[in-house]
Motif scaffolding. Sequence first.
Motif, short mmCIF file in Angstrom:
data_model
loop_
_atom_site.label_atom_id
_atom_site.label_comp_id
_atom_site.label_asym_id
_atom_site.label_seq_id
_atom_site.Cartn_x
_atom_site.Cartn_y
_atom_site.Cartn_z
N SER A 250 -9.60 19.22 -21.41
CA SER A 250 -11.01 18.86 -21.47
C SER A 250 -11.37 17.83 -20.40
O SER A 250 -12.42 17.92 -19.75
N MET A 251 -10.49 16.82 -20.20
CA MET A 251 -10.77 15.80 -19.20
C MET A 251 -10.73 16.36 -17.78
O MET A 251 -11.55 16.00 -16.93
N VAL A 252 -9.77 17.25 -17.49
CA VAL A 252 -9.74 17.89 -16.17
C VAL A 252 -10.99 18.74 -15.99
O VAL A 252 -11.60 18.77 -14.91
N VAL B 192 -0.79 6.72 -28.98
CA VAL B 192 -1.81 7.74 -28.73
C VAL B 192 -2.79 7.27 -27.65
O VAL B 192 -3.20 8.05 -26.78
N GLN B 193 -3.15 5.99 -27.68
CA GLN B 193 -4.04 5.47 -26.65
C GLN B 193 -3.37 5.49 -25.28
O GLN B 193 -4.03 5.72 -24.26
N GLN C 115 -6.27 10.76 -18.91
CA GLN C 115 -7.43 10.44 -18.09
C GLN C 115 -7.03 10.26 -16.63
O GLN C 115 -7.73 10.71 -15.71
N ARG C 116 -5.90 9.59 -16.39
CA ARG C 116 -5.43 9.39 -15.01
C ARG C 116 -5.04 10.73 -14.38
O ARG C 116 -5.31 10.99 -13.21
N PHE D 51 -5.05 1.06 -7.93
CA PHE D 51 -5.61 0.81 -9.25
C PHE D 51 -5.22 1.92 -10.22
O PHE D 51 -4.80 1.66 -11.36
N GLY D 52 -5.35 3.17 -9.79
CA GLY D 52 -4.98 4.29 -10.64
C GLY D 52 -3.51 4.28 -11.01
O GLY D 52 -3.14 4.60 -12.14
N ALA D 53 -2.66 3.89 -10.04
CA ALA D 53 -1.22 3.82 -10.32
C ALA D 53 -0.93 2.75 -11.37
O ALA D 53 -0.11 2.95 -12.28
N GLY D 54 -1.60 1.60 -11.25
CA GLY D 54 -1.40 0.55 -12.25
C GLY D 54 -1.87 0.97 -13.62
O GLY D 54 -1.18 0.72 -14.63
N ALA D 55 -3.02 1.62 -13.69
CA ALA D 55 -3.53 2.09 -14.97
C ALA D 55 -2.62 3.16 -15.56
O ALA D 55 -2.37 3.19 -16.78
N GLY D 56 -2.10 4.05 -14.71
CA GLY D 56 -1.17 5.06 -15.19
C GLY D 56 0.11 4.45 -15.72
O GLY D 56 0.67 4.91 -16.73
N LEU D 57 0.59 3.38 -15.06
CA LEU D 57 1.80 2.70 -15.52
C LEU D 57 1.59 2.06 -16.89
O LEU D 57 2.46 2.11 -17.76
N SER D 58 0.42 1.46 -17.11
CA SER D 58 0.13 0.86 -18.42
C SER D 58 0.08 1.94 -19.50
O SER D 58 0.57 1.73 -20.61
N ALA D 59 -0.51 3.10 -19.17
CA ALA D 59 -0.55 4.20 -20.14
C ALA D 59 0.85 4.68 -20.46
O ALA D 59 1.19 4.94 -21.63
#
Length: 409
Positions: free
Chosen positions: A11-13, A128-129, A136-137, A264-272
């Motif tokens: 759905s997100m893609v 789950v989050q 999302q990433r 920024f996206g790489a950092g957010a992906g790492l946190s996920a």
Amino acid sequence: MLRWLGAYTASMVGDSVYFLALSWAAVRSGTPAQAGFVLAVGAVPRAVLMLGGGVVADRFGPRRVVIGGDAVRCAVILGVALALALTTPTLWLLLPLALVFGAVDALFLPAVGALPPRITGPGQLARVQGMRGFAQRLAGVAGAPLGGFAVAVGGPGAAFAVAGALFAVSLPLLLAVRIGPGPAPGADHADQGAEERSRGDAGAWGELRAGLRYLRGHRVLAPLMVTVAVGELGFAGPLNIGLTLLVQERGWGADGMGAIVAAFGAGAGLSALLLTVRGRIPRAGLVMSLVLCAAAGCVAAIGYLPTVPYAMAAGALIGLLAGLSGALCWAVLQTACDPVYLGRVTSVSTLISVGLTPLCYPVVGAAVGLWGAGPVFLGCSVVCLAGGVIGLWSTPLRTAELPGAGSAP
């Protein structure tokens, strides 16, 4: 849970491909101003109807609303793809599409946020989050190239068809998701219903008032919403319009802009990924607020760093810290909220991030034009820091915990 993750990712893609196709079709159909109007018009029903979407999710159940939303989006977008196979794109075709998509989003987004507690136990909400953030990433990385390839091969109609197909893929996966029972009709919920009826809270408008009243009086959720609102106001401007103006001011070019956004996206992906693997974070309320304060410092720094590599490092840290703080925020919200009100509370949080924070973009843009990027990034970091301080100041929020992994749903 893997079925839900697959459905959410598809759905997100699909969302990402849809927005690229809409942008391309709008640019090809009219003037730049008209294209901007088409892209903006979908935000109006999304913002106006968002709180009502929370009422719908609570009344009919989030899974039913999510399935209905994807079904409607699939049918509408495939219909537009068919129309574009027979004719050229026009504004009169794209404007209703944007309006319908925005209205469906107003129902879809609160339901998506309220669904995780119904598919897993409380101890798995942080995981789950993390999965949700990773999806999302992935959508951000895969959606734009996929949409661009579809446009190059078959025009906007082909891209709309790809988006519709992705929404169609999500439907059988959602139907196969095992979902827990809704709120039990026990004494507590019966008392809540009686109290709401005694106050005249019947019907959709009354249910919305009851949900807002519940949120306002909650010891954890009320300060959490303030923290989210203030923190988002500090982040949204610098990381959207502010970053573009900073790159232009420093002469770093499109390559520099792309490198910082990728970091920024790489950092957010790492946190996920961290949350997906780790699962539970002890002392979630405290960690969420402290991480938000640290991210505020990185926002201030990026406005004064002299080169792209330094800005990339700061961008990666912002992505990591903001991603962690945001995921913990959602996990705390879903843990603390009574299931009866989860859709309505989720709609308030979503409205803050999707509907209200973009209002700060013109202010940030004008401020950068007057004073330059550095002072504006510093000022926005102070706003963001205030959000973290509010979270630390509130004892119920600061001491909020997530349940252990063995907790029952």
